[in-house]
Design an enzyme around this catalytic site. Structure first.
Site, mmCIF file in Angstrom:
data_model
loop_
_atom_site.group_PDB
_atom_site.id
_atom_site.type_symbol
_atom_site.label_atom_id
_atom_site.label_comp_id
_atom_site.label_asym_id
_atom_site.label_seq_id
_atom_site.Cartn_x
_atom_site.Cartn_y
_atom_site.Cartn_z
ATOM 1 N N ASN A 49 15.439 27.226 94.230
ATOM 2 C CA ASN A 49 16.821 26.874 94.552
ATOM 3 C C ASN A 49 17.636 28.107 94.956
ATOM 4 O O ASN A 49 17.426 29.208 94.439
ATOM 5 C CB ASN A 49 17.501 26.088 93.425
ATOM 6 N N GLU A 51 21.554 29.056 95.301
ATOM 7 C CA GLU A 51 22.933 28.623 95.051
ATOM 8 C C GLU A 51 23.915 29.419 95.908
ATOM 9 O O GLU A 51 23.556 30.413 96.546
ATOM 10 C CB GLU A 51 23.246 28.769 93.558
ATOM 11 N N CYS A 60 18.533 22.875 96.928
ATOM 12 C CA CYS A 60 17.544 22.692 95.851
ATOM 13 C C CYS A 60 16.182 23.231 96.271
ATOM 14 O O CYS A 60 15.856 23.325 97.472
ATOM 15 C CB CYS A 60 17.407 21.212 95.508
ATOM 16 N N GLU A 62 13.305 21.872 96.146
ATOM 17 C CA GLU A 62 12.472 20.913 96.893
ATOM 18 C C GLU A 62 12.750 20.994 98.398
ATOM 19 O O GLU A 62 11.841 20.956 99.224
ATOM 20 C CB GLU A 62 12.766 19.480 96.431
ATOM 21 N N CYS A 93 17.465 15.493 92.847
ATOM 22 C CA CYS A 93 18.800 14.921 93.021
ATOM 23 C C CYS A 93 18.754 13.867 94.128
ATOM 24 O O CYS A 93 17.777 13.759 94.874
ATOM 25 C CB CYS A 93 19.810 16.025 93.347
ATOM 26 N N CYS A 96 18.001 15.174 97.623
ATOM 27 C CA CYS A 96 16.594 15.552 97.800
ATOM 28 C C CYS A 96 15.707 14.320 97.917
ATOM 29 O O CYS A 96 14.733 14.325 98.672
ATOM 30 C CB CYS A 96 16.118 16.437 96.648
HETATM 31 N N1 THU Z 1 18.102 21.840 91.374
HETATM 32 C C1 THU Z 1 16.941 21.937 92.074
HETATM 33 O O1 THU Z 1 16.664 22.949 92.715
HETATM 34 N N2 THU Z 1 16.097 20.879 92.049
HETATM 35 C C2 THU Z 1 16.289 19.735 91.319
HETATM 36 O O2 THU Z 1 15.461 18.842 91.336
HETATM 37 C C3 THU Z 1 17.500 19.597 90.511
HETATM 38 C C4 THU Z 1 18.511 20.663 90.646
HETATM 39 C C5 THU Z 1 18.987 23.009 91.333
HETATM 40 C C6 THU Z 1 20.280 22.885 92.081
HETATM 41 C C7 THU Z 1 21.153 23.864 91.340
HETATM 42 O O3 THU Z 1 20.930 25.165 91.860
HETATM 43 C C8 THU Z 1 20.654 23.822 89.926
HETATM 44 O O4 THU Z 1 19.345 23.262 89.992
HETATM 45 C C9 THU Z 1 21.516 23.008 88.976
HETATM 46 O O5 THU Z 1 21.725 21.731 89.453
#
Ligand code: THU
Length: 141
Positions: A49, A51, A60, A62, A93, A96
Site C-alpha cells: 500500500n 498512502e 491499496c 492489491e 476494500c 479493490c
Molecule cells: N489496505 C490495503 O492495502 N489493502 C486492503 O485490503 C485493506 C486496506 C490499506 C489502505 C490503507 O493504506 C491502509 O491499508 C488502511 O486502510
C-alpha cells in the site's frame, strides 16, 4: 483435511506477499499491507500500500500488484494474497473488489496475518454480480 490442503497450497504466495509488505508506505494508518498476485502464466507480481497525506489518494496493495502485472502484459489472474499485522485477516476494500473483478470476478482471495491466521475466499462471494449490466453489450460473469 481439505482445510489443511488449502492452507498449504498458497504458502509461497503468502510468503511473497509478506516480503512485499516490508515496502509498504503507510505512515498515516500504520497498517502495512503486502500483496502478491498469481497469474495464469505462473508469474507473480507484488504490491504494497502507498498512502498519501490527502488520504483519499491512498492506493491499496492489491491494486499496486495488479497494476504492475497488467503493465507487464498479464491479464489473467488466479489468486491474490494479502498480508497484514491486523488482528484478523483483512478483506479487500470495496474499490479493490471492483478493480480485481475487472480481470477475474472469481479470483481466489487469500488473506493472512503476520500472526499466522489465514482466510481463503472467492471474490464472487465478496462482490456478487460484479459486472452484470454495467456495460452495454458486454458479457457478465
Ligand atoms: N489496505 C490495503 O492495502 N489493502 C486492503 O485490503 C485493506 C486496506 C490499506 C489502505 C490503507 O493504506 C491502509 O491499508 C488502511 O486502510
Amino acid at each position: 483435511m481439505t482445510d489443511v490442503l488449502i492452507d498449504t497450497q498458497f504458502n509461497d504466495l503468502i510468503a511473497t506477499a509478506l516480503a512485499a509488505r516490508s515496502k509498504a508506505y503507510a505512515p498515516y494508518s500504520k497498517l502495512a499491507v503486502g500483496a502478491a498476485v498469481k497469474c495464469k502464466s505462473g508469474a507473480v507480481f507484488v504490491g504494497a500500500n502507498v498512502e498519501n497525506r490527502s488520504f483519499g489518494l491512498t492506493i491499496c496493495a492489491e491494486r499496486i500488484a495488479v497494476g504492475a502485472a497488467v503493465a507487464a502484459g498479464e491479464r489473467e489472474f488466479v489468486a491474490i494474497a494479502m498480508t497484514s499485522d491486523s488482528n484478523e485477516p483483512i478483506v479487500p476494500c470495496g474499490a479493490c473488489r471492483q478493480f480485481l473483478a475487472e480481470f477475474n470476478p472469481h479470483l481466489i482471495i487469500v488473506s493472512a496475518t503476520v500472526h499466522g491466521d489465514r482466510k481463503i475466499d472467492n471474490l464472487s462471494r465478496l462482490l456478487p454480480d460484479a459486472t452484470r449490466g454495467i456495460l452495454k453489450d458486454a458479457d457478465s460473469s
